[in-house]
Design an enzyme around this catalytic site. Structure first.
Site, PDB file in Angstrom:
ATOM      1  N   TYR A 158     -48.888   2.868 -21.397  1.00 31.08           N
ATOM      2  CA  TYR A 158     -49.046   2.824 -22.822  1.00 31.08           C
ATOM      3  C   TYR A 158     -48.424   3.763 -23.569  1.00 31.08           C
ATOM      4  CZ  TYR A 158     -52.610  -0.948 -22.550  1.00 31.08           C
ATOM      5  OH  TYR A 158     -53.612  -2.230 -22.654  1.00 31.08           O
ATOM      6  N   ARG A 166     -58.467 -14.097 -24.790  1.00 33.43           N
ATOM      7  CA  ARG A 166     -59.379 -13.217 -25.582  1.00 33.43           C
ATOM      8  C   ARG A 166     -60.438 -13.815 -26.510  1.00 33.43           C
ATOM      9  NH1 ARG A 166     -54.328  -9.288 -26.711  1.00 33.43           N
ATOM     10  NH2 ARG A 166     -54.153  -7.807 -24.780  1.00 33.43           N
ATOM     11  N   PHE A 189     -56.362   5.750 -31.145  1.00 34.77           N
ATOM     12  CA  PHE A 189     -57.238   5.400 -29.963  1.00 34.77           C
ATOM     13  C   PHE A 189     -56.537   5.414 -28.776  1.00 34.77           C
ATOM     14  CE2 PHE A 189     -54.471   1.771 -31.781  1.00 34.77           C
ATOM     15  CZ  PHE A 189     -53.896   1.369 -30.715  1.00 34.77           C
ATOM     16  N   ARG A 237     -48.254 -14.585 -23.442  1.00 30.91           N
ATOM     17  CA  ARG A 237     -48.969 -13.877 -24.854  1.00 30.91           C
ATOM     18  C   ARG A 237     -50.035 -14.713 -25.567  1.00 30.91           C
ATOM     19  NH1 ARG A 237     -48.649  -8.260 -25.955  1.00 30.91           N
ATOM     20  NH2 ARG A 237     -48.135  -8.602 -28.139  1.00 30.91           N
ATOM     21  N   THR A 244     -54.185  -9.601 -30.199  1.00 29.32           N
ATOM     22  CA  THR A 244     -54.822  -8.501 -29.685  1.00 29.32           C
ATOM     23  C   THR A 244     -56.512  -8.036 -29.827  1.00 29.32           C
ATOM     24  OG1 THR A 244     -52.757  -7.269 -30.118  1.00 29.32           O
ATOM     25  CG2 THR A 244     -54.435  -6.034 -29.644  1.00 29.32           C
ATOM     26  N   GLU A 292     -42.392  -2.553 -17.305  1.00 29.00           N
ATOM     27  CA  GLU A 292     -43.881  -2.582 -16.692  1.00 29.00           C
ATOM     28  C   GLU A 292     -43.919  -2.882 -15.315  1.00 29.00           C
ATOM     29  OE1 GLU A 292     -45.904  -2.976 -21.045  1.00 29.00           O
ATOM     30  OE2 GLU A 292     -46.030  -4.654 -19.764  1.00 29.00           O
ATOM     31  N   HIS A 350     -53.866  -7.652 -20.317  1.00 27.57           N
ATOM     32  CA  HIS A 350     -52.678  -7.111 -20.956  1.00 27.57           C
ATOM     33  C   HIS A 350     -51.588  -7.917 -20.565  1.00 27.57           C
ATOM     34  CE1 HIS A 350     -49.259  -4.639 -21.606  1.00 27.57           C
ATOM     35  NE2 HIS A 350     -48.710  -4.778 -20.590  1.00 27.57           N
ATOM     36  N   ASN A 379     -60.657  -5.837 -24.440  1.00 29.48           N
ATOM     37  CA  ASN A 379     -60.005  -7.152 -24.703  1.00 29.48           C
ATOM     38  C   ASN A 379     -59.512  -7.907 -23.402  1.00 29.48           C
ATOM     39  OD1 ASN A 379     -57.864  -5.779 -24.477  1.00 29.48           O
ATOM     40  ND2 ASN A 379     -56.846  -6.212 -26.572  1.00 29.48           N
ATOM     41  N   LYS A 391     -57.703  -5.886 -17.235  1.00 34.03           N
ATOM     42  CA  LYS A 391     -58.124  -4.457 -17.416  1.00 34.03           C
ATOM     43  C   LYS A 391     -59.596  -4.505 -16.744  1.00 34.03           C
ATOM     44  CE  LYS A 391     -55.672  -4.606 -21.875  1.00 34.03           C
ATOM     45  NZ  LYS A 391     -55.538  -4.271 -23.179  1.00 34.03           N
TER      46      LYS A 391
HETATM   47  P1  GTP Z   1     -51.613  -5.161 -24.434  1.00 34.46           P
HETATM   48  O1  GTP Z   1     -51.492  -6.505 -23.793  1.00 34.46           O
HETATM   49  O2  GTP Z   1     -52.872  -4.559 -24.005  1.00 34.46           O
HETATM   50  O3  GTP Z   1     -50.691  -4.170 -24.529  1.00 34.46           O
HETATM   51  O4  GTP Z   1     -52.384  -5.381 -26.098  1.00 34.46           O
HETATM   52  P2  GTP Z   1     -51.362  -6.057 -27.330  1.00 34.46           P
HETATM   53  O5  GTP Z   1     -49.855  -5.922 -26.913  1.00 34.46           O
HETATM   54  O6  GTP Z   1     -51.999  -7.094 -27.542  1.00 34.46           O
HETATM   55  O7  GTP Z   1     -51.644  -4.819 -28.364  1.00 34.46           O
HETATM   56  P3  GTP Z   1     -51.039  -3.457 -28.293  1.00 34.46           P
HETATM   57  O8  GTP Z   1     -49.959  -3.200 -27.171  1.00 34.46           O
HETATM   58  O9  GTP Z   1     -50.773  -3.186 -29.691  1.00 34.46           O
HETATM   59  O10 GTP Z   1     -52.276  -2.510 -27.907  1.00 34.46           O
HETATM   60  C1  GTP Z   1     -52.467  -2.242 -26.597  1.00 34.46           C
HETATM   61  C2  GTP Z   1     -54.166  -2.102 -26.514  1.00 34.46           C
HETATM   62  O11 GTP Z   1     -54.444  -1.146 -27.169  1.00 34.46           O
HETATM   63  C3  GTP Z   1     -54.807  -3.524 -27.081  1.00 34.46           C
HETATM   64  O12 GTP Z   1     -54.795  -4.456 -25.912  1.00 34.46           O
HETATM   65  C4  GTP Z   1     -56.158  -2.868 -27.400  1.00 34.46           C
HETATM   66  O13 GTP Z   1     -57.012  -2.777 -26.114  1.00 34.46           O
HETATM   67  C5  GTP Z   1     -55.777  -1.386 -27.548  1.00 34.46           C
HETATM   68  N1  GTP Z   1     -55.975  -1.444 -29.189  1.00 34.46           N
HETATM   69  C6  GTP Z   1     -54.811  -1.666 -30.093  1.00 34.46           C
HETATM   70  N2  GTP Z   1     -55.259  -1.624 -31.438  1.00 34.46           N
HETATM   71  C7  GTP Z   1     -56.322  -1.025 -31.298  1.00 34.46           C
HETATM   72  C8  GTP Z   1     -57.163  -0.545 -32.256  1.00 34.46           C
HETATM   73  O14 GTP Z   1     -57.131  -0.671 -33.464  1.00 34.46           O
HETATM   74  N3  GTP Z   1     -58.442   0.195 -31.890  1.00 34.46           N
HETATM   75  C9  GTP Z   1     -58.684   0.280 -30.572  1.00 34.46           C
HETATM   76  N4  GTP Z   1     -59.827   0.826 -29.992  1.00 34.46           N
HETATM   77  N5  GTP Z   1     -58.011  -0.177 -29.693  1.00 34.46           N
HETATM   78  C10 GTP Z   1     -56.899  -0.737 -29.932  1.00 34.46           C
HETATM   79 MG    MG Z   2     -49.137  -4.547 -25.943  1.00 35.28          MG
END
Ligand code: GTP
Ligand code: MG
Length: 151
Positions: free
Chosen positions: A49, A102, A57, A85, A91, A126, A115, A112, A9
């Protein structure tokens, strides 16, 4: 062969973490089959997303993903979707284990740095969203016989 979509990112790119992150996937034994630097539009970020469109968010997340260059990649290897992962970590970096990307390199959930696709269907979608089929390079790596054995 199993493939997953991994993206560094804008925060990871701006913080100079590209080589550090690439090396973790490379040293594990995964094969890089596509890579490019992209400046995603907000509309593109919203597509990426789309599953999160009802979350509070979502707007900030899409502003963030489109705020600078993203390093888009496809990595290949046995179990790469799930284990990729694990390399990335939870996350929320407050909950990621030390030793994960992370856990070692990020502090808050909204920044973070990386992705990774969360399953076979999202990986397929994707990869298709971020890459043209001709950008995926199929090749044999000489390391494969040492990584996987032969016969
Ligand atoms: P990705 O690999 O980026 O998809 O992350 P993930 O699969 O571990 O988490 P998820 O798909 O649920 O969320 C996508 C992204 O949204 C996360 O990587 C975070 O950057 C953001 N995100 C998720 N939960 C929160 C939250 O509670 N607050 C905020 N500000 N951002 C969030
Ligand atoms: Mg995700």
């Amino acid at each position: 062969p199993e493939r997953t979509f991994i993206a560094i990112k804008p925060d990871g790119v701006q913080r100079g973490l590209i080589a550090e992150i690439l090396s973790r996937f490379e040293r594990k034994g995964y094969k890089l089959v596509a890579i490019k630097l992209v400046l995603p539009s907000k509309e593109f970020a919203q597509k990426h997303y789309h599953d999160l469109k009802d979350r509070p968010f979502f707007d900030g997340l899409c502003d963030f993903l489109s705020s600078g260059p993203v390093l888009a990649m496809v990595w290949e290897g046995e179990g790469v979707i799930k284990y990729g992962r694990k390399l990335i970590g939870a996350t929320d970096p407050q909950k990621s284990e030390p030793g994960t990307i992370r856990g070692d390199l990020a502090v808050v959930v909204g920044r973070n740095i990386i992705h990774g696709s969360d399953g076979p269907e999202t990986a397929k979608d994707e990869i298709a969203l971020w890459f043209e089929p001709t950008e995926l390079v199929s090749y044999t790596s000489n390391a494969e016989k040492w990584l996987y054995g032969v016969n």
